[in-house]
Design a protein around this motif. Structure first.
Motif, PDB file in Angstrom:
ATOM      1  N   ARG A 170      -2.032  10.783  13.704  1.00  0.00           N
ATOM      2  CA  ARG A 170      -2.851  10.874  14.916  1.00  0.00           C
ATOM      3  C   ARG A 170      -4.095  10.017  14.765  1.00  0.00           C
ATOM      4  O   ARG A 170      -4.699   9.977  13.727  1.00  0.00           O
ATOM      5  CB  ARG A 170      -3.245  12.326  15.200  1.00  0.00           C
ATOM      6  CG  ARG A 170      -2.037  13.206  15.526  1.00  0.00           C
ATOM      7  CD  ARG A 170      -2.480  14.639  15.791  1.00  0.00           C
ATOM      8  NE  ARG A 170      -1.328  15.511  15.913  1.00  0.00           N
ATOM      9  CZ  ARG A 170      -0.695  15.746  17.061  1.00  0.00           C
ATOM     10  NH1 ARG A 170      -1.141  15.187  18.176  1.00  0.00           N
ATOM     11  NH2 ARG A 170       0.355  16.529  17.110  1.00  0.00           N
ATOM     12  N   LEU A 177      -0.432   8.861  20.309  1.00  0.00           N
ATOM     13  CA  LEU A 177       0.029   9.503  21.536  1.00  0.00           C
ATOM     14  C   LEU A 177      -0.790   9.109  22.763  1.00  0.00           C
ATOM     15  O   LEU A 177      -0.463   9.503  23.878  1.00  0.00           O
ATOM     16  CB  LEU A 177       0.041  11.029  21.364  1.00  0.00           C
ATOM     17  CG  LEU A 177       1.176  11.552  20.481  1.00  0.00           C
ATOM     18  CD1 LEU A 177       0.970  13.025  20.136  1.00  0.00           C
ATOM     19  CD2 LEU A 177       2.532  11.349  21.160  1.00  0.00           C
ATOM     20  N   SER A 203       5.554  18.716  14.183  1.00  0.00           N
ATOM     21  CA  SER A 203       5.114  17.495  14.855  1.00  0.00           C
ATOM     22  C   SER A 203       5.342  16.285  13.970  1.00  0.00           C
ATOM     23  O   SER A 203       4.918  16.256  12.805  1.00  0.00           O
ATOM     24  CB  SER A 203       3.628  17.567  15.206  1.00  0.00           C
ATOM     25  OG  SER A 203       3.187  16.310  15.691  1.00  0.00           O
ATOM     26  N   ARG A 204       6.024  15.292  14.510  1.00  0.00           N
ATOM     27  CA  ARG A 204       6.194  14.033  13.794  1.00  0.00           C
ATOM     28  C   ARG A 204       4.898  13.220  13.753  1.00  0.00           C
ATOM     29  O   ARG A 204       4.818  12.226  13.030  1.00  0.00           O
ATOM     30  CB  ARG A 204       7.304  13.213  14.455  1.00  0.00           C
ATOM     31  CG  ARG A 204       8.692  13.746  14.157  1.00  0.00           C
ATOM     32  CD  ARG A 204       9.754  12.998  14.909  1.00  0.00           C
ATOM     33  NE  ARG A 204      11.076  13.299  14.365  1.00  0.00           N
ATOM     34  CZ  ARG A 204      12.209  13.019  14.984  1.00  0.00           C
ATOM     35  NH1 ARG A 204      12.189  12.431  16.163  1.00  0.00           N
ATOM     36  NH2 ARG A 204      13.362  13.327  14.428  1.00  0.00           N
ATOM     37  N   TYR A 205       3.933  13.629  14.544  1.00  0.00           N
ATOM     38  CA  TYR A 205       2.670  12.882  14.626  1.00  0.00           C
ATOM     39  C   TYR A 205       1.560  13.531  13.802  1.00  0.00           C
ATOM     40  O   TYR A 205       0.410  13.099  13.878  1.00  0.00           O
ATOM     41  CB  TYR A 205       2.236  12.779  16.090  1.00  0.00           C
ATOM     42  CG  TYR A 205       3.092  11.817  16.891  1.00  0.00           C
ATOM     43  CD1 TYR A 205       2.770  10.474  16.973  1.00  0.00           C
ATOM     44  CD2 TYR A 205       4.237  12.258  17.549  1.00  0.00           C
ATOM     45  CE1 TYR A 205       3.541   9.581  17.695  1.00  0.00           C
ATOM     46  CE2 TYR A 205       5.033  11.380  18.274  1.00  0.00           C
ATOM     47  CZ  TYR A 205       4.680  10.046  18.343  1.00  0.00           C
ATOM     48  OH  TYR A 205       5.456   9.163  19.049  1.00  0.00           O
ATOM     49  N   GLU A 253       5.164  14.214  23.270  1.00  0.00           N
ATOM     50  CA  GLU A 253       5.648  14.736  21.991  1.00  0.00           C
ATOM     51  C   GLU A 253       6.726  15.795  22.229  1.00  0.00           C
ATOM     52  O   GLU A 253       6.586  16.666  23.093  1.00  0.00           O
ATOM     53  CB  GLU A 253       4.488  15.326  21.194  1.00  0.00           C
ATOM     54  CG  GLU A 253       4.868  15.665  19.779  1.00  0.00           C
ATOM     55  CD  GLU A 253       3.658  16.031  18.922  1.00  0.00           C
ATOM     56  OE1 GLU A 253       3.860  16.195  17.702  1.00  0.00           O
ATOM     57  OE2 GLU A 253       2.547  16.145  19.469  1.00  0.00           O
ATOM     58  N   ARG A 254       7.782  15.705  21.458  1.00  0.00           N
ATOM     59  CA  ARG A 254       8.867  16.679  21.578  1.00  0.00           C
ATOM     60  C   ARG A 254       8.409  18.075  21.132  1.00  0.00           C
ATOM     61  O   ARG A 254       7.597  18.217  20.223  1.00  0.00           O
ATOM     62  CB  ARG A 254      10.046  16.252  20.706  1.00  0.00           C
ATOM     63  CG  ARG A 254      10.936  15.202  21.333  1.00  0.00           C
ATOM     64  CD  ARG A 254      12.221  15.076  20.534  1.00  0.00           C
ATOM     65  NE  ARG A 254      13.131  14.129  21.160  1.00  0.00           N
ATOM     66  CZ  ARG A 254      13.904  14.407  22.203  1.00  0.00           C
ATOM     67  NH1 ARG A 254      13.860  15.610  22.743  1.00  0.00           N
ATOM     68  NH2 ARG A 254      14.721  13.496  22.696  1.00  0.00           N
ATOM     69  N   THR A 273      10.730   9.513  20.396  1.00  0.00           N
ATOM     70  CA  THR A 273       9.680  10.029  21.289  1.00  0.00           C
ATOM     71  C   THR A 273      10.056   9.748  22.746  1.00  0.00           C
ATOM     72  O   THR A 273      10.318   8.592  23.104  1.00  0.00           O
ATOM     73  CB  THR A 273       8.322   9.369  20.979  1.00  0.00           C
ATOM     74  OG1 THR A 273       7.924   9.705  19.649  1.00  0.00           O
ATOM     75  CG2 THR A 273       7.247   9.826  21.952  1.00  0.00           C
TER      76      THR A 273
END
Length: 520
Positions: free
Chosen positions: A520, A440, A514-516, A507-508, A469
């Motif tokens: 990370r 990110l 969280s897709r992240y 980030e959505r 994203t």
């Protein structure tokens, strides 16, 4: 002579994604710094001018702050042009009084053009490297400046002019007049040279130092009490070396090691107006004039985006043994005391802003020439060396507001300061990413030098930039919607004419999901 190819600073892999790599880079003040360049004589009017007037005897001239420099006439006896002897009277004390401006701007490094004893206003004709020019103050005044700079969390870099001295230097005058002078072999003297001595590119006021003489090198950097080491002990944090590529790689390597021995973590950055490449095995960093040519060539339409991308990638891949580590420390120069000011070079605001976005997002340390942040103009030397326009330091000055925005962006984005560099796949746009170990933090830059908007489908070869994203423009108002979304590694984006976008992943909001979470 066989030259060692051992890099001056072994740094390991050039584009390492290990989190420790980015943490280490962040701890090194030289990486991704914001450099603010000052000519002491021209930066701030002295409060002690009347007391200093005796320091400017004829043929020197003391000008009013409201006057602008103009090209003069050649003075045969002095062997300089008259404009080189025109002064505006700035000094260390007046510079200290204006450090608030430099700090508030967001600069992390103050770089001073030469401050040693010399005849001219620019001080590139040293009489004695170890003496401070009295127009600027005393050694005690310099130490007070150092203390003030450091108290503000900034570093101080000095200008080292070690290829030559001034013709009026006592050591040179003695060497020229006396065949038995102890300084005779410090210079190349003989009837084969115009003016009696070998001089830098033929300027007779600048006799070249014979660096092949060990005594010269000992005086400049090798001895414990040498010029380089003494100023570092006095608190300077590094050196910018004038015409460094003419010193040669071996002597640059020796000088850099001497500086590091005296002050570990100090900076040696060279004025190397060549392709950087192997020079970065001899020195910490370069003033990246090659990068400047790519960026300005793109803006002028002389270099198309696709080859410009290849040139940038090649420069990163061939940046000596240290790779991108050396480029992160290298200064990104668009204008300075030798080059017309950016507002004069690029009068069209849209193209100028595109160039500045690239200056602040490509790998390196942006070099801000005093006054450029407020839109000062000026052509070739001496017009580009005018006194600082303090009347332009206003909250309604769009140039100042724009510069603050670019600096704030770098302060907020770790990827722009210490991130790796990777091209994005595009055709009609200059497109690249700056990346760290955190997905990110990815920062995507797309520049369009054309006079029409360009829409293009661009591949981002970023495995951890998740599908869908949103990407927002960092330089646009925060309330605007995303520019585009990532779609399986692709984005479709429209870049307005003569402009650049700086896209950041947002980030959505997925109700706490969280897709992240695992990348990370």
């Amino acid at each position: 002579m066989t030259l060692s190819r051992t890099p001056i600073t072994p740094n390991g892999p050039s584009q390492d994604d290990d989190p420790e790599t980015f943490g280490r880079r962040e701890q090194d003040w030289r990486n991704g710094a914001i450099v603010y360049q000052v000519l002491v004589d021209r930066f701030a009017p002295s409060a002690q001018l009347d007391a200093k007037r005796a320091l400017y005897p004829p043929p020197k001239v003391l000008r009013e702050w409201s006057e602008t420099p103009q090209r003069g006439v050649y003075l045969r006896e002095a062997k300089v042009s008259s404009h080189e002897l025109e002064f505006w009277g700035g000094d260390f004390a007046s510079l200290r009084s204006r450090l608030d401006h430099i700090q508030a701007l967001g600069a992390t490094v103050l770089y001073l053009n030469p401050i040693h004893l010399a005849t001219t206003n620019h001080k590139y004709d040293a009489l004695d490297f170890l003496q401070i020019s009295p127009e600027f103050g005393t050694r005690e005044d310099f130490l007070r400046l150092v203390a003030d700079v450091h108290a503000r969390g900034m570093k101080l870099v000095l200008d080292g002019v070690f290829n030559h001295m001034g013709r009026n230097a006592p050591v040179f005058q003695d060497a020229l007049a006396n065949p038995n002078s102890p300084w005779r072999d410090w210079f190349a003297i003989g009837p084969q040279y115009a003016g009696g001595a070998r001089a830098w590119v033929g300027f007779q006021n600048l006799p070249e130092l014979a660096l092949e003489n060990p005594a010269v090198r000992a005086y400049l950097y090798a001895d414990p009490d040498s010029v380089v080491r003494r100023y570092l002990r006095d608190g300077a944090d590094g050196w910018r070396l004038d015409t460094a590529f003419e010193l040669g790689p071996e002597y640059l390597r020796e000088l850099t090691r001497a500086a590091h021995q005296e002050k570990p973590g100090s900076l040696v950055v060279g004025e190397i107006v060549n392709y950087p490449g192997a020079w970065l095995d001899s020195i910490d960093a370069v003033m990246n004039f090659n990068l400047r040519q790519i960026v300005l060539g793109l803006a002028a339409g002389d270099i198309a985006p696709s080859p410009a991308c290849r040139m940038l990638e090649r420069q990163v891949n061939e940046a000596g043994s240290a790779g991108i580590e050396a480029l992160l420390k290298s200064w990104v120069v668009i204008d300075n005391h030798d080059i017309p000011r950016i507002a004069t070079q690029i009068p069209r605001e849209s193209l100028r802003r595109m160039v500045q976005v690239l200056q602040f997002t490509l790998p390196g340390a942006p070099n801000i020439y005093y006054g450029s942040e407020v839109g000062m103009t000026g052509g070739d030397d001496p017009e580009n060396r005018g006194p600082m326009r303090w009347d332009l330091v206003r909250e309604d000055n769009p140039e100042l507001l724009w510069m603050r925005k670019l600096i704030a962006l770098r302060q907020q984005r770790r990827a722009l300061r210490v991130g790796n560099f990777r091209l994005a796949e595009a055709n009609r746009l200059l497109a690249f990413e700056r990346t760290t170990d955190r997905a990110l933090e990815t920062t995507i830059v797309l520049a369009n030098p054309a006079d029409r908007a360009i829409t293009e489908r661009v591949l981002l070869a970023n495995a951890f930039l998740m599908d869908d994203t949103p990407l927002v423009d960092a330089l646009a108002p925060a309330e605007l919607p995303p520019v585009c979304n990532v779609q399986a590694g692709f984005i479709t984006v429209t870049v307005p004419p003569e402009s650049a976008l700086v896209l950041l992943p947002r980030e959505r909001s997925l109700g706490g999901y969280s897709r992240y979470k695992r990348v990370r």
